[in-house]
Design a protein around this motif. Structure first.
Motif, PDB file in Angstrom:
ATOM      1  N   LEU A  57       0.831  -1.215   0.000  1.00 46.41           N
ATOM      2  CA  LEU A  57       0.000   0.000   0.000  1.00 46.41           C
ATOM      3  C   LEU A  57       0.863   1.262   0.000  1.00 46.41           C
ATOM      4  CD1 LEU A  57      -2.762  -1.058   2.581  1.00 46.41           C
ATOM      5  CD2 LEU A  57      -3.049  -0.798   0.111  1.00 46.41           C
ATOM      6  N   CYS A  58       1.966   1.207   0.758  1.00 46.44           N
ATOM      7  CA  CYS A  58       2.855   2.372   0.842  1.00 46.44           C
ATOM      8  C   CYS A  58       3.507   2.644  -0.521  1.00 46.44           C
ATOM      9  CB  CYS A  58       3.908   2.128   1.913  1.00 46.44           C
ATOM     10  SG  CYS A  58       5.202   3.350   1.955  1.00 46.44           S
ATOM     11  N   ARG A  59       4.042   1.600  -1.103  1.00 50.19           N
ATOM     12  CA  ARG A  59       4.699   1.773  -2.419  1.00 50.19           C
ATOM     13  C   ARG A  59       3.697   2.207  -3.486  1.00 50.19           C
ATOM     14  NH1 ARG A  59       9.866  -0.297  -2.046  1.00 50.19           N
ATOM     15  NH2 ARG A  59      10.158  -1.700  -0.279  1.00 50.19           N
ATOM     16  N   GLY A  60       2.413   1.804  -3.323  1.00 56.22           N
ATOM     17  CA  GLY A  60       1.384   2.186  -4.299  1.00 56.22           C
ATOM     18  C   GLY A  60       0.692   3.495  -3.944  1.00 56.22           C
ATOM     19  N   ALA A  61       1.199   4.213  -2.962  1.00 57.45           N
ATOM     20  CA  ALA A  61       0.613   5.488  -2.516  1.00 57.45           C
ATOM     21  C   ALA A  61      -0.858   5.323  -2.144  1.00 57.45           C
ATOM     22  CB  ALA A  61       0.783   6.561  -3.605  1.00 57.45           C
ATOM     23  N   LYS A  62      -1.151   4.235  -1.458  1.00 54.09           N
ATOM     24  CA  LYS A  62      -2.552   3.983  -1.073  1.00 54.09           C
ATOM     25  C   LYS A  62      -2.741   3.956   0.444  1.00 54.09           C
ATOM     26  CE  LYS A  62      -3.940   1.406  -5.171  1.00 54.09           C
ATOM     27  NZ  LYS A  62      -3.049   0.459  -5.834  1.00 54.09           N
ATOM     28  N   LEU A  63      -1.713   4.414   1.145  1.00 51.68           N
ATOM     29  CA  LEU A  63      -1.816   4.410   2.615  1.00 51.68           C
ATOM     30  C   LEU A  63      -1.139   5.666   3.155  1.00 51.68           C
ATOM     31  CD1 LEU A  63      -2.469   2.586   5.187  1.00 51.68           C
ATOM     32  CD2 LEU A  63      -0.096   1.811   5.041  1.00 51.68           C
ATOM     33  N   SER A  64      -1.873   6.391   4.003  1.00 50.63           N
ATOM     34  CA  SER A  64      -1.238   7.575   4.593  1.00 50.63           C
ATOM     35  C   SER A  64      -0.366   7.124   5.764  1.00 50.63           C
ATOM     36  CB  SER A  64      -2.299   8.556   5.094  1.00 50.63           C
ATOM     37  OG  SER A  64      -2.891   8.050   6.267  1.00 50.63           O
ATOM     38  N   CYS A  65       0.616   7.948   6.094  1.00 54.40           N
ATOM     39  CA  CYS A  65       1.502   7.585   7.215  1.00 54.40           C
ATOM     40  C   CYS A  65       0.717   7.550   8.531  1.00 54.40           C
ATOM     41  CB  CYS A  65       2.668   8.564   7.295  1.00 54.40           C
ATOM     42  SG  CYS A  65       3.752   8.440   5.854  1.00 54.40           S
ATOM     43  N   GLY A  66      -0.302   8.406   8.634  1.00 56.00           N
ATOM     44  CA  GLY A  66      -1.150   8.407   9.845  1.00 56.00           C
ATOM     45  C   GLY A  66      -1.848   7.068  10.010  1.00 56.00           C
ATOM     46  N   GLU A  67      -2.450   6.574   8.914  1.00 56.25           N
ATOM     47  CA  GLU A  67      -3.145   5.268   8.995  1.00 56.25           C
ATOM     48  C   GLU A  67      -2.146   4.157   9.323  1.00 56.25           C
ATOM     49  OE1 GLU A  67      -6.392   4.672   5.709  1.00 56.25           O
ATOM     50  OE2 GLU A  67      -4.909   6.124   5.005  1.00 56.25           O
ATOM     51  N   CYS A  68      -0.991   4.274   8.703  1.00 55.65           N
ATOM     52  CA  CYS A  68       0.046   3.261   8.907  1.00 55.65           C
ATOM     53  C   CYS A  68       0.442   3.200  10.388  1.00 55.65           C
ATOM     54  CB  CYS A  68       1.252   3.623   8.046  1.00 55.65           C
ATOM     55  SG  CYS A  68       2.521   2.372   8.040  1.00 55.65           S
ATOM     56  N   LYS A  69       0.524   4.384  11.013  1.00 55.30           N
ATOM     57  CA  LYS A  69       0.895   4.420  12.434  1.00 55.30           C
ATOM     58  C   LYS A  69      -0.236   3.861  13.307  1.00 55.30           C
ATOM     59  CE  LYS A  69       4.288   8.111  12.217  1.00 55.30           C
ATOM     60  NZ  LYS A  69       4.613   9.518  12.492  1.00 55.30           N
ATOM     61  N   SER A  70      -1.486   4.056  12.874  1.00 58.77           N
ATOM     62  CA  SER A  70      -2.601   3.462  13.644  1.00 58.77           C
ATOM     63  C   SER A  70      -2.512   1.945  13.607  1.00 58.77           C
ATOM     64  CB  SER A  70      -3.962   3.856  13.063  1.00 58.77           C
ATOM     65  OG  SER A  70      -4.104   5.219  13.103  1.00 58.77           O
ATOM     66  N   LYS A  71      -2.183   1.416  12.427  1.00 62.00           N
ATOM     67  CA  LYS A  71      -2.055  -0.049  12.315  1.00 62.00           C
ATOM     68  C   LYS A  71      -0.912  -0.536  13.217  1.00 62.00           C
ATOM     69  CE  LYS A  71      -3.577  -0.402   7.451  1.00 62.00           C
ATOM     70  NZ  LYS A  71      -4.802  -1.237   7.563  1.00 62.00           N
ATOM     71  N   LEU A  72       0.183   0.215  13.187  1.00 64.50           N
ATOM     72  CA  LEU A  72       1.315  -0.166  14.021  1.00 64.50           C
ATOM     73  C   LEU A  72       0.919  -0.115  15.498  1.00 64.50           C
ATOM     74  CD1 LEU A  72       4.337  -0.828  14.470  1.00 64.50           C
ATOM     75  CD2 LEU A  72       4.796   1.624  14.433  1.00 64.50           C
ATOM     76  N   GLY A  73       0.165   0.944  15.842  1.00 66.51           N
ATOM     77  CA  GLY A  73      -0.289   1.101  17.226  1.00 66.51           C
ATOM     78  C   GLY A  73      -1.056  -0.129  17.683  1.00 66.51           C
ATOM     79  N   LYS A  74      -1.914  -0.646  16.805  1.00 62.80           N
ATOM     80  CA  LYS A  74      -2.720  -1.816  17.175  1.00 62.80           C
ATOM     81  C   LYS A  74      -1.794  -3.014  17.486  1.00 62.80           C
ATOM     82  CE  LYS A  74      -7.000  -3.859  15.686  1.00 62.80           C
ATOM     83  NZ  LYS A  74      -7.001  -5.019  14.849  1.00 62.80           N
ATOM     84  N   SER A  75      -0.829  -3.233  16.594  1.00 68.59           N
ATOM     85  CA  SER A  75       0.088  -4.370  16.816  1.00 68.59           C
ATOM     86  C   SER A  75       0.884  -4.189  18.107  1.00 68.59           C
ATOM     87  CB  SER A  75       1.112  -4.482  15.678  1.00 68.59           C
ATOM     88  OG  SER A  75       0.489  -4.543  14.438  1.00 68.59           O
ATOM     89  N   MET A  76       1.400  -2.981  18.306  1.00 73.46           N
ATOM     90  CA  MET A  76       2.266  -2.767  19.478  1.00 73.46           C
ATOM     91  C   MET A  76       1.462  -2.862  20.774  1.00 73.46           C
ATOM     92  SD  MET A  76       4.932   0.144  18.109  1.00 73.46           S
ATOM     93  CE  MET A  76       5.951   0.203  19.593  1.00 73.46           C
TER      94      MET A  76
END
Ligand code: SF4
Length: 331
Positions: free
Chosen positions: A265-284
């Motif tokens: 998604l990142c390489r395809g410009a389909k994910l904002s860094c904010g959303e990406c950090k939310s996903k990371l937050g869930k895992s952490m």
């Protein structure tokens, strides 16, 4: 013979020098949790080693000792499987170190990567300019030898320290006709977690850390500060996960499927860094909040009791070994 006596021994320590953070958890503690399943683990608070860099901060070292024990227990170190102790509580370690110092040529200590770094780095901490720091691989050799350690978990950069220990122990064995095992390095899979600022290493002295004891709110706040791919020009442009600290955290805390999804998604410009950090937050949060919750249930008294018990257990083994060695040396 008990099951423990059949197992090979692992020796590993942490210097109690400030807040316990995710760099410690990822680089050391998680590895210990795996090792305690298969080895007899000797895990210690390396407070004599802490003194080499923090000799003028005794109160901080004392406070850190308790905090580290709390973090180890909350993370899953099991006192029925591992022996937890404090280096300074067992003087025989220093006695063996003194013998080792006498048989070690200075050239061997010169090979220590930590000493070389200090010598070549003009911004290095001046406090490290002391003989304790210069000779700390020799004390490390005594830490290992006195418990007859077989394995020492280290990152690749620390392998030369284990090599120095092997040479010192080999020379000691030759001189005094002893049979201390020559320890081998056990390379850790993930030895370093980047700082939230993108620096290679998370470190309290730099201030780029996430504590192991963050609550939900403060954890997400810290995650929001983790450095992203600085070449990415907003959400419309493709990013490069390999140039992104957030992604390096995903690789540690998120499942492989999520890492692949984020990468695409990142390489395809389909994910904002904010959303990406939310996903990371869930895992952490899934992994870390139970630890921080558990740590709140472990009192200082609990920590001191665990340490006292461990000091007794390790002390008995170490005193016994020292008596054997002393006899061989002829003292
Ligand atoms: S989307 Fe995620 S991986 Fe890509 S640059 Fe942003 S934070 Fe990094």
């Amino acid at each position: 013979m008990t099951q423990e006596q059949n197992k090979e021994r692992v020796l590993s320590g942490m210097r109690p020098t400030g807040a316990l953070h995710l760099g410690h958890y990822v680089g050391v503690i998680k590895n210990w949790i795996e090792l305690q399943k298969s080895y007899e683990c000797f895990l210690f608070l390396a407070d004599w080693h802490a003194l080499t860099s923090n000799f003028d901060e005794i109160d901080m070292i004392k406070k850190s000792r308790i905090e580290y024990i709390r973090g180890w227990l909350a993370s899953g170190i099991d006192v029925d499987k591992a022996i937890i102790y404090c280096q300074s509580a067992i003087p025989e370690i220093l006695m063996l170190s003194q013998v080792f110092l006498c048989l070690t040529p200075p050239g061997w200590a010169d090979r220590s990567p930590s000493w070389k770094d200090f010598q070549s780095n003009s911004n290095a901490n001046n406090k490290l300019d002391n003989l304790g720091f210069y000779t700390y691989p020799i004390l490390q050799a005594a830490d290992i030898a006195i418990v007859r350690g077989n394995w020492v978990p280290v990152g690749e950069d620390q392998v030369p320290h284990v090599e120095i220990a092997r040479e010192v122990i080999r020379k000691f064995n030759r001189l005094y006709k002893t049979n201390l095992p020559e320890p081998a390095p056990k390379l850790t899979a993930t030895s370093k977690l980047a700082g939230i600022d993108g620096a290679l290493k998370m470190s309290s002295s730099i201030g780029n850390v996430i504590s192991l004891f963050e609550d939900e709110k403060s954890l997400q706040k810290k995650i929001n500060k983790i450095k992203t791919d600085d070449k990415r020009q907003g959400v419309e442009s493709p990013g490069d996960p390999n140039n992104c600290t957030v992604f390096s955290y995903h690789k540690v805390f998120s499942k492989a499927e999520l890492c692949n999804e984020v990468d695409g998604l990142c390489r395809g410009a389909k994910l904002s860094c904010g959303e990406c950090k939310s996903k990371l937050g869930k895992s952490m949060k899934e992994e870390l909040l139970p630890i921080s919750e558990k740590s709140r249930q472990i009192s200082d008294k609990d920590c001191l009791e665990v340490l006292h018990e461990g000091n007794l257990k390790a002390g008995k083994i170490i005193k016994n070994e020292w008596n054997n060695l002393k006899e061989k040396i002829g003292f």
